[in-house]
Design a protein around this motif. Structure first.
Motif, PDB file in Angstrom:
ATOM      1  N   PHE A 166     -11.535 -37.235  -5.955  1.00 34.87           N
ATOM      2  CA  PHE A 166     -10.339 -36.424  -6.129  1.00 34.87           C
ATOM      3  C   PHE A 166      -9.152 -37.236  -6.627  1.00 34.87           C
ATOM      4  O   PHE A 166      -8.316 -36.722  -7.368  1.00 34.87           O
ATOM      5  N   ALA A 167      -9.069 -38.497  -6.231  1.00 34.87           N
ATOM      6  CA  ALA A 167      -7.962 -39.323  -6.734  1.00 34.87           C
ATOM      7  C   ALA A 167      -8.039 -39.435  -8.251  1.00 34.87           C
ATOM      8  O   ALA A 167      -7.026 -39.327  -8.958  1.00 34.87           O
ATOM      9  N   GLY A 168      -9.240 -39.658  -8.768  1.00 31.56           N
ATOM     10  CA  GLY A 168      -9.421 -39.702 -10.224  1.00 31.56           C
ATOM     11  C   GLY A 168      -9.159 -38.365 -10.870  1.00 31.56           C
ATOM     12  O   GLY A 168      -8.626 -38.286 -11.984  1.00 31.56           O
ATOM     13  N   LEU A 169      -9.515 -37.291 -10.171  1.00 26.26           N
ATOM     14  CA  LEU A 169      -9.259 -35.949 -10.693  1.00 26.26           C
ATOM     15  C   LEU A 169      -7.764 -35.716 -10.852  1.00 26.26           C
ATOM     16  O   LEU A 169      -7.308 -35.184 -11.872  1.00 26.26           O
ATOM     17  N   TYR A 170      -6.983 -36.127  -9.848  1.00 29.03           N
ATOM     18  CA  TYR A 170      -5.535 -35.943  -9.941  1.00 29.03           C
ATOM     19  C   TYR A 170      -4.949 -36.815 -11.043  1.00 29.03           C
ATOM     20  O   TYR A 170      -4.088 -36.380 -11.811  1.00 29.03           O
ATOM     21  N   GLU A 171      -5.414 -38.075 -11.116  1.00 33.17           N
ATOM     22  CA  GLU A 171      -4.828 -39.029 -12.056  1.00 33.17           C
ATOM     23  C   GLU A 171      -5.165 -38.710 -13.503  1.00 33.17           C
ATOM     24  O   GLU A 171      -4.298 -38.786 -14.382  1.00 33.17           O
ATOM     25  N   HIS A 172      -6.397 -38.351 -13.748  1.00 38.48           N
ATOM     26  CA  HIS A 172      -6.851 -38.208 -15.141  1.00 38.48           C
ATOM     27  C   HIS A 172      -6.836 -36.768 -15.647  1.00 38.48           C
ATOM     28  O   HIS A 172      -6.893 -36.551 -16.855  1.00 38.48           O
ATOM     29  N   VAL A 173      -6.777 -35.794 -14.739  1.00 38.10           N
ATOM     30  CA  VAL A 173      -6.932 -34.411 -15.178  1.00 38.10           C
ATOM     31  C   VAL A 173      -5.759 -33.531 -14.732  1.00 38.10           C
ATOM     32  O   VAL A 173      -4.899 -33.177 -15.522  1.00 38.10           O
ATOM     33  N   LEU A 174      -5.727 -33.198 -13.456  1.00 36.01           N
ATOM     34  CA  LEU A 174      -4.856 -32.109 -13.011  1.00 36.01           C
ATOM     35  C   LEU A 174      -3.375 -32.443 -13.058  1.00 36.01           C
ATOM     36  O   LEU A 174      -2.542 -31.557 -13.268  1.00 36.01           O
ATOM     37  N   PHE A 175      -3.032 -33.706 -12.854  1.00 42.28           N
ATOM     38  CA  PHE A 175      -1.625 -34.107 -12.907  1.00 42.28           C
ATOM     39  C   PHE A 175      -1.401 -35.121 -14.013  1.00 42.28           C
ATOM     40  O   PHE A 175      -0.599 -36.041 -13.882  1.00 42.28           O
ATOM     41  N   ASN A 176      -2.125 -34.944 -15.097  1.00 43.62           N
ATOM     42  CA  ASN A 176      -2.034 -35.835 -16.243  1.00 43.62           C
ATOM     43  C   ASN A 176      -1.522 -35.026 -17.431  1.00 43.62           C
ATOM     44  O   ASN A 176      -2.215 -34.115 -17.917  1.00 43.62           O
ATOM     45  N   TYR A 177      -0.335 -35.346 -17.901  1.00 42.55           N
ATOM     46  CA  TYR A 177       0.273 -34.542 -18.970  1.00 42.55           C
ATOM     47  C   TYR A 177      -0.577 -34.564 -20.233  1.00 42.55           C
ATOM     48  O   TYR A 177      -0.798 -33.520 -20.866  1.00 42.55           O
ATOM     49  N   GLU A 178      -1.034 -35.751 -20.650  1.00 43.63           N
ATOM     50  CA  GLU A 178      -1.792 -35.843 -21.899  1.00 43.63           C
ATOM     51  C   GLU A 178      -3.047 -34.980 -21.838  1.00 43.63           C
ATOM     52  O   GLU A 178      -3.409 -34.320 -22.817  1.00 43.63           O
ATOM     53  N   TRP A 179      -3.729 -35.001 -20.686  1.00 42.16           N
ATOM     54  CA  TRP A 179      -4.920 -34.169 -20.533  1.00 42.16           C
ATOM     55  C   TRP A 179      -4.558 -32.690 -20.648  1.00 42.16           C
ATOM     56  O   TRP A 179      -5.179 -31.943 -21.413  1.00 42.16           O
ATOM     57  N   LEU A 180      -3.553 -32.256 -19.885  1.00 47.95           N
ATOM     58  CA  LEU A 180      -3.194 -30.847 -19.871  1.00 47.95           C
ATOM     59  C   LEU A 180      -2.760 -30.380 -21.259  1.00 47.95           C
ATOM     60  O   LEU A 180      -3.131 -29.287 -21.701  1.00 47.95           O
ATOM     61  N   HIS A 181      -2.007 -31.225 -21.956  1.00 48.48           N
ATOM     62  CA  HIS A 181      -1.549 -30.821 -23.285  1.00 48.48           C
ATOM     63  C   HIS A 181      -2.712 -30.717 -24.258  1.00 48.48           C
ATOM     64  O   HIS A 181      -2.810 -29.749 -25.025  1.00 48.48           O
ATOM     65  N   ALA A 182      -3.589 -31.713 -24.232  1.00 46.81           N
ATOM     66  CA  ALA A 182      -4.725 -31.692 -25.162  1.00 46.81           C
ATOM     67  C   ALA A 182      -5.627 -30.497 -24.883  1.00 46.81           C
ATOM     68  O   ALA A 182      -6.081 -29.816 -25.812  1.00 46.81           O
ATOM     69  N   LYS A 183      -5.871 -30.216 -23.615  1.00 44.99           N
ATOM     70  CA  LYS A 183      -6.759 -29.091 -23.305  1.00 44.99           C
ATOM     71  C   LYS A 183      -6.080 -27.760 -23.606  1.00 44.99           C
ATOM     72  O   LYS A 183      -6.732 -26.829 -24.102  1.00 44.99           O
ATOM     73  N   MET A 184      -4.771 -27.665 -23.336  1.00 53.29           N
ATOM     74  CA  MET A 184      -4.052 -26.439 -23.683  1.00 53.29           C
ATOM     75  C   MET A 184      -4.056 -26.205 -25.187  1.00 53.29           C
ATOM     76  O   MET A 184      -4.055 -25.068 -25.652  1.00 53.29           O
ATOM     77  N   SER A 185      -4.069 -27.290 -25.956  1.00 51.51           N
ATOM     78  CA  SER A 185      -4.014 -27.182 -27.420  1.00 51.51           C
ATOM     79  C   SER A 185      -5.344 -26.747 -28.008  1.00 51.51           C
ATOM     80  O   SER A 185      -5.393 -26.320 -29.162  1.00 51.51           O
ATOM     81  N   SER A 186      -6.423 -26.872 -27.240  1.00 43.55           N
ATOM     82  CA  SER A 186      -7.743 -26.635 -27.828  1.00 43.55           C
ATOM     83  C   SER A 186      -8.572 -25.612 -27.070  1.00 43.55           C
ATOM     84  O   SER A 186      -9.622 -25.209 -27.563  1.00 43.55           O
TER      85      SER A 186
END
Length: 1597
Positions: free
Chosen positions: A738-758
């Motif tokens: 879960f720590a990696g999930l928070y860091e790399h996915v759910l609370f990661n701006y770059e991830w959220l933006h890239a996934k929202m864009s596609s």
């Protein structure tokens, strides 16, 4: 080729057979090079045959016996298999006789058995060759049969790869090398290059190789594809890098060029056009169809039913359904193959898709495009018209179906429609046409299992949209007799047989299960049985699951348990499958597998041998399918049973499951990608065998990096890593990381933006939902839901403008920043990285914060939402304006949108009881009935054109339209069926329709002869075709639906307002209860359970509990809920007003009145809370109270539908200040960080850093009308006009310093460093057309001068940039004239008659900032510059709109139809195009430079976006979608902020965080909203400067 072949394969003598299969696979799969041979002077290994036909083996054996040779060795190692037809002799596995051959644990015993085997093999080799030569010499066998016993594996491979191939030019390469003078003294080294036997050259091998290499190979392959080399032996080793460098370099270069040549040649041949792709797709599915048909037997009755459908009149699709593995696919394929015969002499157009087996048949949209391509290809129609979006694509397919004719019917066969992915609807079958044109038939198959509703939901949906039960054909198991018959036929086709015992085993198994998938598994198993197999080796399972387990066990034994189990576990663990390259990468990162594969050698590259997985896959024919996932072709289990079996076998505990999920997570994180070496430990066997001192090593596994996006050469995003988006969150959750999930996915701006864009918004939200379902930390779950709900609230904007992610998150989550560490981390990233995508960042909290009562805001309508309804399952909202929009309540997704393209706004939305249809009528008297499942609709014209439609009613199959003359009954295709005339002559108020024999009308009773004039409405009902006695009532009525057996109404007179509950009898309505009431009611409604009655009166609401006991003779009491003083309910239509709804536990009442939600406690009737809900009037309110839902839904004139969570109604709401009315104008004072707004009812003073409305100024609080307001630069004074008065305010004390009457003020402008101001007023009587300009001082208001001048059109007045001249546009002697006055004294200086070339009416005067005496007159197509001091016309600047930079060099051109250019004002040329001239519709636009000229602002009212362009390079740094329509805009003096006023009364300050301006990062960090301490400090400073007003509600505005 033999790299990675396991000892088990050698043991079973499978090496050669595997190599041959790999060559066949390469030839089957590769369009380019598929075989390359390197031949030297070594012929190579010559094994004995694994299989020998029995007749030939007997001949060989007899020949040896005739020569007196002992054949015991052959009899020991070969056994006869009579299960093969014809019979064969099979070489036995080595370990079956030499049991220690594979015993790695006892190396000494293994070496002894291996030596024994090679000795026996050599002896058998000589025996076979001796016998074969004898038989050949006596003409009993031919040369080819004899050569089979002499042939090396290499020659077999060359024969298969080159000599037996027709086209070698495009597929094959050969390299031949001769080494002269091989040194035979170093016999060990020489044996690597030439065949050695008994320390001498093997002349027989040399002769055989020479024939192959020098004769047969050159004769078959093109000379351009054959390269020869001759080199000299050098030293002891023979080959040397230095000596043979030229040869090696030439070989490398030649090989590379030839391979590239063959690949390029193949690519040129590939038809990559849409036509070529559809041909490829067709061939794949036809091949699959042929494979199914080839093994199909029986099912004559089912085929007859399909034939009857194909040749019959049915206009709906046919559905084949049944449990998984029951044979639906084969039946569908067989039916398709017989259609030409059934429909002869017609030539049907056949469309066949086995959905999920190819990338283009896996997802809904690509599949529909593929269908349209095939139909268009066959009918020779253009492909250009085929859309790529779901809704128009579905409509286009239906149009194409209309091309079917009797001579060329169109038949569509779609297998496994339930396996489609990527549908926007929750169900995947709603795109299916339900009414087929003539000569069109569609046959589909799907799974249906009665005890598994989850996998059967698509079949259930099909039953709803295809109502004919005859169009559903259940496919059952084969039954014992047919299953046995199929097995026998398959065995005959496969040249196999069984002995009696084995046949009984098969019979017993099929007696337990006869599903086709089981029969197929049984056949695959019995094909491995030999006639000599022991009974314990011929076991059959009794069900599908056990059969799959047996299959897995066999494959593990053959290819290695560790390799197979991990490979299949990775596929099973994946969310949507794995591509072959991903699977190879994962195995190459799995050191457990590599340690097993590399027990006895150290590879140069630590990766899995590339052929190992291919061999495993070949043993799983048709059980693994290729499908599309995330834009990539992936492997996944074709049958659900295989996935379940793999989970059961390989995920035996949580640790094993987490291991595989964690490994996949590491891979998609890219931890070991891009050359990063991964550590590993050497095995003990490796350390011992290779004398390794180190225990550990590290190696690059040659796996790719996993970036969020792949970039083109110019740095732009070429495509997003959809595989990472789809898989990584899934595996991080299931590996409990879960720590990696928070860091790399759910609370990661770059991830959220890239996934929202596609990806769709729901794909992003599903990551949060999945995590919340698996995380048991309440605080972490709360933070995740905060972010998820923030995305939901902004979903309507983010789905179109994903670059606004940082703006949305910052604007909504800033109040939650201090208390939530993960949210704080995310917002910091938004501030740092967000400006790369959108440089406008909210300066403070300015958007609804999640966690409060607002759950969703559903935005998708362009006009007011005049109605919505909840479906019966309470899952969807159907809303209507000028179009029908359906929303998924569980996700807030817009699931379906249908625009009937009729004029006017629709109202009176109705849903049929089964929720399949909806209807509404428009303001221009047209009615639309729409199928919500398919989006098909029909428009029904008004049956009484001379009267307006009053309303509509809808049943499951009928539509009623009623108006003053009566009602008309239609079917749902728009055909009129019946009419009921209004013979009463009274006004129709409403109608309730159940069927043709049960309906009711409500009339306005205008019977003047009735002495009791208070009865002014009448209920006229028909039950079972008979009229009931009319019921007269005073004003309101409600019926208890759906039974309609009770009605509640007011039947008393003016004084008696009692509510009566009446029961419907066969002849009349009878009173059964009286309810207490003292208020004149506007509306009565029952709650969903008909247990509470709610009445609306002018001052509030009354609620009756109908479930409590009431003493006989007494009236049922009510509770009264009163609105605040000054708030009133009004009647919108007869019997209709504002609605009040109850919460789930009936403890709260919620009503939408005006723009707010009011919440009362039903226990004490107190008003508990007022929520600022909409910025437009609330039109409709309803409750959603079922299960865990405790919500209220509202729609409004502001074009939104909002869902409110009553459970959170009292949670902290972070208030956003706003005016009750729209912001009309803005004036800024950056020195004090304040903005002054005009909001008609008051002047607002806002703090630009805090976003707080500090004070509201109104000289007359009641009825004030404010038109203008300006604040001085130092923020000390405000000048404004209010209700015909001119006022000057002291900002700090909020006191009026000056007041005078001044009416009709049209302009208010400050000048001379804000020490003076002018007002422009229209004066004189109507038609006189005069204007008065007055100049006054600040703050005392002393009038300096008054100027009156004649006008033709009112235009703005300007003061030149040096504060010297006052320029007015007037009209004198019927000529447009500029009047120039001294700005200080008001004396007239010049009159300039406007008569320059191409003079047009101008609408604006602009001051030239760099030329104090120059102004520009802006007309519709140019700007005209004049010098007011010299009275000269200077030049015209074409296309200039009036915006100008401070240096006067540049202006803007922005036509209403779209486009934006920067123009040079000296010559009028365009110097930079910021927006190309792309038509965006005719809308109003606002363009201007910021006050520092660093940026250009462009607002487009159609898209509601503000685009910001950097002047230095023309780059767009922001495309910001405002939450409400923009009404005012300004920028700060230092250019760091722009301030927006919107129609909802909000003021928003946005910081221009340009990523190319270094200091802006620090500026954003220092904003008060980013730090609690800074916030408090700024707030205290503001309080010292300005007197804060008491907090007010919007109603106080």
């Amino acid at each position: 080729m033999r790299w990675g072949v396991r000892d088990e394969a050698t043991d079973d003598h499978m090496t050669t057979e595997l190599c041959m299969k790999e060559i066949d696979n390469c030839q089957r799969l590769s369009m380019g090079p598929n075989f390359v041979v390197f031949l030297g002077q070594k012929y190579g290994y010559r094994p004995i045959p694994t299989y020998i036909v029995a007749s030939e083996f007997v001949m060989l054996r007899d020949a040896l016996l005739a020569m007196g040779t002992d054949v015991t060795l052959l009899d020991t190692w070969y056994m006869k298999d009579t299960n093969a037809v014809p019979a064969i002799y099979i070489l036995q596995p080595i370990s079956s006789i030499l049991i220690n051959f594979n015993n790695k644990r006892v190396p000494k015993l293994q070496q002894e058995d291996q030596a024994t085997w090679w000795d026996n093999m050599c002896k058998m080799q000589k025996l076979f060759r001796k016998a074969a030569q004898t038989l050949y010499s006596t003409n009993k066998i031919d040369h080819e049969a004899m050569h089979n016993y002499f042939m090396a594996v290499t020659e077999r491979e060359v024969i298969r790869g080159i000599l037996s191939v027709k086209n070698t030019k495009n597929h094959c390469l050969a390299y031949v090398r001769y080494i002269n003078n091989i040194n035979m003294q170093n016999i060990k080294r020489a044996s690597n290059f030439i065949d050695i036997i008994n320390r001498n050259i093997d002349t027989e091998s040399v002769k055989l190789l020479s024939d192959l290499r020098d004769n047969r190979l050159p004769a078959r392959i093109e000379t351009t594809n054959l390269q020869r080399y001759t080199v000299e032996w050098t030293g002891r080793e023979g080959l040397d890098l230095d000596t043979h460098q030229e040869y090696l370099q030439h070989f490398i270069t030649h090989f590379y060029k030839n391979m590239v040549k063959l690949v390029d040649r193949a690519m040129r041949k590939e038809d990559s056009s849409a036509q070529g792709q559809i041909i490829t797709e067709l061939l794949q599915h036809l091949h699959a169809c042929n494979n199914s048909v080839r093994v199909f037997y029986g099912r004559e009755k089912d085929l007859e039913k399909v034939r009857a459908y194909i040749t019959g009149p049915s206009s709906k699709p046919l559905v084949l359904h049944g449990e998984g593995g029951c044979g639906k696919t084969s039946l569908l394929a067989k039916s398709a193959s017989l259609c030409s015969e059934w429909l002869a002499p017609s030539k049907p157009l056949l469309i066949m898709r086995f959905l999920g087996t190819t990338p283009d048949s896996s997802a809904v949209t690509p599949m529909l495009i593929s269908l349209c391509h095939q139909i268009s290809y066959n009918l020779m129609l253009p492909f250009d018209d085929i859309p790529d979006e779901m809704v128009p694509l579905t409509a286009h397919l239906k149009e194409l179906l209309l091309n079917a004719t009797k001579e060329q019917p169109l038949l569509m066969f779609l297998d496994s429609v339930d396996q489609l992915t990527g549908a926007t609807d929750a169900n995947k079958v709603l795109w299916l046409p339900t009414r087929l044109p003539p000569h069109v038939k569609i046959v589909v198959s799907c799974v249906y299992e009665e005890n598994d509703p989850a996998i059967s939901q698509d079949c259930v949906t099909l039953r709803k949209i295809i109502e004919e039960s005859d169009n559903f054909l259940e496919v059952t198991s084969l039954g014992y007799d047919l299953a046995m018959d199929v097995i026998k036929r398959w065995m005959a086709d496969g040249h196999r047989d069984l002995n009696n015992y084995q046949m009984r085993m098969v019979s017993n198994a099929l007696g337990r299960c006869s599903l086709p998938i089981f029969v197929k598994l049984v056949f695959a198993e019995i094909c491995r049985w030999k006639s000599y197999s022991r009974p314990q080796d011929t076991h059959l399972a009794g069900n599908v699951m056990d059969s799959i387990m047996m299959l897995f066990e066999k494959i593990e034994k053959q290819h290695g348990k560790l390799l197979v189990s991990h490979a299949l576990a990775y596929i099973t663990a994946s969310k949507s499958g794995l591509s072959e390259s991903e699977l190879e990468d994962l195995i190459s990162l799995d050191d457990k597998v590599l340690d097993d594969v590399y027990q006895y050698h150290l590879p140069p590259v630590r990766r899995i041998p590339p052929l190992l997985w291919t061999r495993i896959r070949n043993d799983l024919p048709n059980y693994l399918s290729e499908r599309e996932a995330d834009g990539v072709s992936v492997l996944n289990w074709y049958h659900r049973q295989f996935k379940e079996a793999a989970k059961k076998r390989y995920f035996t505990n949580q640790n094993s499951s987490q291991y595989f999920h964690s490994s996949i997570a590491d891979y998609f994180l890219g931890i070991w990608g891009g050359g990063t070496p991964k550590p590993f430990r050497f095995t003990e066997i490796q350390r011992h065998r290779f004398n390794l001192k180190e225990k550990e090593g590290e190696a690059d596994r040659k796996v790719p990096l996993q970036p969020l996006a792949f970039l083109a050469k110019d740095g732009t995003v070429s495509r997003y890593n959809l595989r990472k988006f789809g898989e990584l969150p899934f595996h991080l959750v299931r590996s409990r990381r879960f720590a990696g999930l928070y860091e790399h996915v759910l609370f990661n701006y770059e991830w959220l933006h890239a996934k929202m864009s596609s990806c769709p918004l729901q794909a992003v939200l599903s990551d949060f939902e999945d995590a919340c379902n698996n995380v048991h930390d309440r605080e972490a779950s709360r933070e995740m839901m905060l972010v998820a709900d923030a995305l939901r609230l902004g979903g309507a904007i983010l789905s179109l403008y994903p670059d606004m992610l940082a703006c949305q998150l910052v604007g909504r989550l800033l109040p939650e920043r201090p208390a939530n560490a993960n949210v704080r981390t995310l917002l910091d990233q938004c501030d740092e990285q967000g400006p790369q995508h959108c440089a406008l960042l909210p300066t403070y909290h300015c958007l609804h914060t999640p966690g409060g009562p607002l759950k969703y805001s559903l935005e998708g309508h362009q006009f007011a939402v005049f109605g919505f309804r909840l479906t019966a399952d309470l899952r969807y909202i159907v809303s209507v304006s000028n179009k029908f929009v359906t929303w998924d309540l569980s996700t807030s997704d817009l699931t379906r949108e249908t625009n009937p393209r009729i004029e006017g706004i629709m109202q009176g939305l109705q849903l049929s009881p089964d929720n399949k249809y909806a209807s509404a009528h428009s303001s221009n008297n047209q009615t639309v009935a729409i199928n919500l499942m398919t989006s098909e609709y029909v428009v029904v014209e008004n049956p009484y054109p001379e009267y307006d439609i009053v309303g509509t009613q809808l049943s499951n199959n009928r539509l009623v339209i009623y108006s003053q003359p009566g009602a008309t009954l239609f079917d749902l295709r728009g055909q009129e069926l019946e009419r009921w005339d209004n013979t009463s002559g009274q006004q129709v108020i409403a109608m309730d329709f159940v069927s043709s024999s049960e309906y009711s009308f409500i009339y306005r009773d205008s019977d003047e002869s009735d002495s009791d004039t208070t009865h002014y409405m009448c209920l006229s009902s028909v039950l079972d075709g008979k009229e009931l006695e009319p019921l007269k009532f005073s004003n309101v009525l409600v019926a208890a639906l759906p039974a309609r057996e009770r009605v509640c109404t007011c039947t008393g007179g003016e004084l008696d307002r009692t509510v009566s509950v009446l029961s419907r009898g066969r002849l009349r309505y009878s009173e059964i209860e009286l309810l207490e009431n003292r208020q004149p009611l506007l509306q009565l409604v029952l709650d969903d359970q008909a247990s509470y009655l709610i009445g609306t009166f002018m001052q509030g609401f009354q609620v009756w509990n109908l479930t409590t006991e009431v003493s006989e003779g007494k009236k049922r009491p009510c509770v009264s809920l009163y609105l605040p003083h000054g708030i009133r309910n009004v009647s919108s239509r007869p019997m209709q007003s504002n609605s009040c709804v109850l919460s789930l536990e009936k403890d709260y009442a919620v009503a939408g009145v005006r723009k707010s939600l009011y919440v009362w406690s039903l226990r004490n009737c107190k008003l508990l809370k007022v929520l600022d809900a909409h910025f437009g009037r609330i039109i409709h309110t309803t409750s959603l109270t079922v299960g865990t839902w405790n919500s209220v839904i509202t729609s409004s004139l502001d074009r939104t539908v909002k869902v409110w969570n009553i459970n959170n109604i009292f949670e902290q709401v972070y208030h956003i200040d706003r005016h009750e009315m729209q912001v009309d104008a803005i004036s800024l004072s950056q020195k004090r960080d304040i903005a002054v707004t005009v909001a008609r009812s008051c002047v607002g003073i806002w703090h630009l850093k805090l976003g707080k409305l500090l004070n509201r100024l109104a000289d007359q609080p009641l009825g004030a009308i404010v038109t203008h307001a300006e604040v001085t630069k130092d923020g000390s004074y405000i000048v404004n006009t209010e209700s015909g008065n001119l006022l000057i305010w002291d900002v700090a004390t909020a006191e009026v310093l000056f007041r005078t009457e001044e009416k009709n003020v049209k302009q208010l402008t400050l000048f001379d460093h804000d020490t003076k101001f002018i007002t422009v007023c229209k004066s004189g009587a109507i038609g006189e057309n005069k204007c008065v300009v007055q100049a006054r001082t600040i703050p005392d208001g002393e009038r300096l001068y008054r100027v009156e001048y004649p006008i033709r059109l009112l235009r703005n007045v300007v003061v030149t940039s040096d504060n010297t001249h006052l320029v007015l546009a007037g009209n004198e002697a019927l000529k447009d004239t500029l009047f120039v006055y001294n700005a200080t004294s008001g004396t007239l200086i010049n009159k300039i008659v406007l008569k320059y070339a191409n003079y047009k009416d101008f609408h604006q005067i602009v001051v030239m900032p760099n030329k104090p005496s120059q102004v520009a007159l802006i007309d519709s197509d140019k700007g005209n510059i004049l010098d007011v001091r010299t009275r000269r016309f200077l030049r015209s600047v074409p296309r200039w709109n009036g915006s100008v930079t401070r240096d006067g060099k540049y202006g803007l051109f922005a036509p209403a139809r779209g486009g934006l250019e920067v123009i040079e004002l000296r010559h009028g040329t365009s110097v930079r195009t910021l927006i190309p001239r792309v038509a965006e519709g005719v809308f109003s636009v606002i363009t201007r430079f910021t006050k520092t000229d660093r940026y250009v602002l462009y607002y487009h009212s159609g898209s509601k976006t503000i685009r910001v362009f950097r002047m230095s390079d023309g780059q767009m740094v922001s495309n910001y979608r405002v939450s409400a329509e923009l009404t005012a805009i300004d920028s700060s003096d230092d250019g760091t902020s722009i301030v927006l006023g919107t129609v909802d009364g909000c003021l928003t300050c946005l910081t221009v965080a340009d990523p190319k301006v270094a200091q802006m990062t620090d500026y954003v960090t220092r904003l008060p909203s980013r730090s609690e301490e800074a916030w408090r400090a700024v707030e205290e400073q503001a309080k010292e400067m300005i007197r804060f007003a008491e907090p007010v509600t919007p109603e106080d505005d």
